[in-house]
Design an enzyme around this catalytic site. Structure first.
Site, PDB file in Angstrom:
ATOM      1  CB  CYS A   1      -0.970   0.003   1.181  1.00  8.40           C
ATOM      2  SG  CYS A   1      -0.213  -0.252   2.800  1.00  8.40           S
TER       3      CYS A   1
ATOM      4  CG  HIS B   1      -4.530   0.648   4.836  1.00  5.89           C
ATOM      5  ND1 HIS B   1      -4.127  -0.066   3.732  1.00  5.89           N
ATOM      6  CD2 HIS B   1      -5.623   1.369   4.429  1.00  5.89           C
ATOM      7  CE1 HIS B   1      -4.922   0.201   2.721  1.00  5.89           C
ATOM      8  NE2 HIS B   1      -5.836   1.067   3.106  1.00  5.89           N
TER       9      HIS B   1
ATOM     10  CG  ASP C   1      -8.166   2.725   1.205  1.00  5.54           C
ATOM     11  OD1 ASP C   1      -7.303   2.015   0.643  1.00  5.54           O
ATOM     12  OD2 ASP C   1      -8.700   2.404   2.283  1.00  5.54           O
TER      13      ASP C   1
END
Length: 222
Positions: A25, A81, A98
């Site tokens: 990520c 994250h 996201d």
């Protein structure tokens, strides 16, 4: 491109148009920021973008509406994250980008907090989420990852890496991901002093806040 054309483009964005490698990520957000800048969706220098790392001491953070989840509510327990928040001036709606979320892309910050972070949901203390907010222009200059965190003790990949070369910082650093993703309760600011916004713009690793202050912080950033 006119403002109305930009807004139309924004409302029709497909997350699949952006680089996305599962479990990487931080790299996904790095290239997301670059593409938002080059496509004129964000400021060319990324001055309206912020990279947000989410984690805690135990590296156990529950987030809802995540594509990787096998549950109906989309909840998953990440070790950390990374998302991008776009600050909108003049009373505009701040946006969350996201690539791992099943919510609209992008998603208004208030809706993202309500649906993904769910601050009203009572969690045990070991699952509290903390947020490192980093100014994107600084992140794009200083971040580096050689992906060592994705190898097991025998040197095998725990998840297939992206096809492109690892990200190297402007100063030649090859790996500093741990400096961003290591987030501890002791680092969390308990309030938001007036000088905090200048710290966001000036500190390489940004500032660390709790979930109760996330929306407040972006309301204060000029």
């Amino acid at each position: 491109m006119t403002t109305s054309e930009l807004q139309l483009q924004l409302n029709n964005l497909d997350a699949s148009l952006f680089n996305h490698t599962p479990f990487y990520c931080e790299e996904n957000v790095y290239f997301l920021c670059k593409k938002l800048c080059s496509s004129q969706i964000a400021d060319a220098q990324g001055s309206d973008l912020f990279v947000v790392f989410i984690s805690n001491d135990n590296k156990q953070i529950p987030l809802w509406h995540q594509k990787a989840s096998h549950r109906a509510d989309g909840v998953i327990l990440w070790d950390y994250h990374v998302i991008c928040v776009q600050r909108k001036k003049d009373g505009g709606t701040h946006l969350v980008w996201d690539l791992d979320s099943s919510l609209p892309f992008p998603c208004p910050l208030a809706a993202y907090v309500s649906e993904t972070i769910r601050p009203s949901f009572q969690l045990f203390s070991e699952f509290q989420r903390f947020f490192r907010v980093v100014y994107a222009p600084l992140f794009l200059r200083h971040f580096a990852s050689d992906r060592r965190h994705m190898k097991d003790s025998e040197g095998n990949w725990t998840a297939q890496p992206p096809p492109y070369e690892p990200i190297v910082a402007e100063d030649g650093s090859v790996h500093n991901l741990n400096e961003y993703m290591e987030i501890r309760a002791a680092d969390v600011l308990t309030d938001l002093p007036p000088e905090l916004t200048s710290a966001v713009f000036g500190q390489k690793h940004g500032v660390v806040i709790g979930e109760a202050h996330l929306e407040e912080l972006f309301s204060q950033i000029p």
